[in-house]
Enzyme design. Structure first.
Site, PDB file in Angstrom:
ATOM      1  N   ASP A 170      90.672  -6.154  79.170  1.00 14.04           N
ATOM      2  CA  ASP A 170      91.246  -5.489  78.001  1.00 14.04           C
ATOM      3  C   ASP A 170      92.224  -4.445  78.533  1.00 14.04           C
ATOM      4  O   ASP A 170      91.823  -3.413  79.058  1.00 14.04           O
ATOM      5  CB  ASP A 170      90.119  -4.834  77.192  1.00 14.04           C
ATOM      6  CG  ASP A 170      90.640  -3.988  76.028  1.00 14.04           C
ATOM      7  OD1 ASP A 170      91.869  -3.907  75.843  1.00 14.04           O
ATOM      8  OD2 ASP A 170      89.799  -3.406  75.314  1.00 14.04           O
ATOM      9  N   TRP A 189      85.289   1.692  74.886  1.00 16.71           N
ATOM     10  CA  TRP A 189      85.831   0.383  74.510  1.00 16.71           C
ATOM     11  C   TRP A 189      85.040  -0.751  75.158  1.00 16.71           C
ATOM     12  O   TRP A 189      84.786  -1.780  74.526  1.00 16.71           O
ATOM     13  CB  TRP A 189      87.319   0.287  74.827  1.00 16.71           C
ATOM     14  CG  TRP A 189      88.101   1.133  73.878  1.00 16.71           C
ATOM     15  CD1 TRP A 189      88.797   2.265  74.175  1.00 16.71           C
ATOM     16  CD2 TRP A 189      88.223   0.952  72.452  1.00 16.71           C
ATOM     17  NE1 TRP A 189      89.350   2.791  73.030  1.00 16.71           N
ATOM     18  CE2 TRP A 189      89.016   2.017  71.964  1.00 16.71           C
ATOM     19  CE3 TRP A 189      87.747   0.007  71.551  1.00 16.71           C
ATOM     20  CZ2 TRP A 189      89.339   2.155  70.608  1.00 16.71           C
ATOM     21  CZ3 TRP A 189      88.061   0.141  70.202  1.00 16.71           C
ATOM     22  CH2 TRP A 189      88.859   1.206  69.744  1.00 16.71           C
ATOM     23  N   LYS A 211      99.650   0.533  71.401  1.00 15.50           N
ATOM     24  CA  LYS A 211      99.687   1.645  72.344  1.00 15.50           C
ATOM     25  C   LYS A 211     100.914   1.588  73.251  1.00 15.50           C
ATOM     26  O   LYS A 211     101.520   2.606  73.520  1.00 15.50           O
ATOM     27  CB  LYS A 211      98.410   1.680  73.162  1.00 15.50           C
ATOM     28  CG  LYS A 211      97.282   2.228  72.288  1.00 15.50           C
ATOM     29  CD  LYS A 211      95.916   1.865  72.681  1.00 15.50           C
ATOM     30  CE  LYS A 211      94.950   2.288  71.586  1.00 15.50           C
ATOM     31  NZ  LYS A 211      93.820   1.396  71.469  1.00 15.50           N
TER      32      LYS A 211
END
Ligand SMILES: *Cc1c(COP(=O)(O)O)cnc(C)c1O
Length: 362
Positions: A173, A103, A197
């Site tokens: 993030d 990511w 999530k």
């Protein structure tokens, strides 16, 4: 509700059944209005209440200080890769990134298209087996901000101690572990997370940003891409993702009802200890590829002695009502993602199955 299985998928993920049932019950006729919430004006009374309760839930559960704005945006965490760089870039400064896995890599790739960008730590040679310690990061005097991925969903690593950035804004993030541990807001300037999530369904991303930072954001951006558009309008500049925000609100109502953030953290510790504990007990039969002090509480990655056994493990787990245990295609192996709504019983069931599987195949 019957037929619910344990869903260990990395995202979207399992949600509290209480939130799903409430949404089902209210879906066709919301609050005796004769229409669904998703058919109503987003400027009307019913939606306005949902919207502001979603924001209020986030603020109270995460204890977000008043000097931070909360924005509910579309485009997922992925759009934030670009929006962060567009909004926070500054003349003569360089955006700095910590490269901790899949990511982070995507965030870096987008930033490079937008602003001068520098990677100050890259653990690719070590297969991203750990997070950096604060003293391993050399932050430049000309840094516009430092970006970290606080939990790497694919590699299964999580920061335990955050970088010390001084006056340089710290951006994180937190998509895959938000609401699972307390956030020390003194350290951060901007935090973002896709909801799907830990907070609700896909379709909304949460951005939490320090007000003075927002005031300094770049001007002249297209309306939707500018934080300056959304913050003063309380994320009602354009039509918000009504259904996703409603589900986020219901999910957070559930978090509150079971004991809030402290309870989510306890659950995360308990669940991950169960699975890491079983890996540890297996004398190397199950192997966790990441270093102990960086292990994620949310995404537990593990290998079996062979790929054949991994396939068999995943298939037999599914027969027993545990889905989503296949590791990301880029790294292989197995991964149990256990976000906020995963019951402790799910982790217990998985740990017991791991024990039994080893006995039968070891
Ligand atoms: C899932 C994930 C993303 C991508 O989120 P989208 O909402 O699908 O754009 C970004 N970062 C991390 C850490 C993630 O886990």
């Amino acid at each position: 509700m019957t037929n619910r299985i344990y869903n260990f998928s990395a995202g979207p993920c399992t949600l509290p059944v209480e939130a799903l049932e409430k949404a089902r019950d209210e879906f066709v006729d919301y609050d005796n209005t004769g229409m669904s919430l998703i058919e109503m004006s987003h400027r009307g009374k019913q939606y306005d209440e949902v919207h502001h309760q979603a924001l209020a839930n986030l603020r109270s559960l995460l204890r977000i200080p008043d000097e931070f704005e909360i924005m509910l945006l579309q485009g997922g965490a992925t759009l934030q890769f670009a929006m962060v760089a567009m909004n926070l870039k500054a003349e003569g400064k360089t955006a700095e990134y910590v490269h901790t896995g899949a990511w982070a890599k995507k965030a870096i790739a987008d930033a490079k298209k937008i602003a001068p960008t520098r990677v100050i730590w890259n653990d690719e040679a070590n297969n991203f087996a750990r997070m950096p310690k604060p003293d391993e990061l050399n932050i430049g005097d000309d840094a516009a901000y430092l970006h970290i991925t606080s939990n790497e969903t694919i590699g299964g690593i999580e920061f335990q101690e955050y970088p010390k950035t001084g006056d340089v804004p710290l951006v994180a993030d937190m998509s895959s572990h938000i609401m699972s541990r307390r956030i020390n807001f003194d350290k951060f300037d901007l935090i973002y997370a896709g909801a799907q999530k830990n907070l609700g369904p896909a379709g909304v991303a949460v951005v939490i940003a320090r007000k003075p930072l927002l005031e300094k954001c770049a001007d002249g951006l297209p309306a939707y891409l500018s934080y300056k558009t959304h913050a003063p309008k309380e994320s009602l500049y354009n039509t918000p993702p009504v259904f996703a925000i409603y589900m986020l609100k219901l999910t957070l109502d559930w978090v509150k009802s079971v004991g809030g953030l402290a309870d989510m953290e306890k659950r995360a510790i308990r669940r991950s200890n169960l699975v890491y504990g079983m890996i540890g007990e297996s004398d190397g039969w199950y192997r966790c590829p990441v270093e102990r002090e960086s292990r994620s509480r949310m995404n537990v990655c593990f290998r079996l002695p062979s790929e054949e056994l991994e396939k068999k493990f995943i298939a037999e787990a599914l027969e027993r009502g545990m889905s989503g245990l296949k590791g990301h295609r880029s790294v292989g192996g197995c991964r149990a993602s256990m976000y906020n709504a995963m019951p402790i019983k799910g982790a217990e069931t998985l740990a017991e199955f791991m024990k039994e599987f080893k006995r039968q195949n070891g």
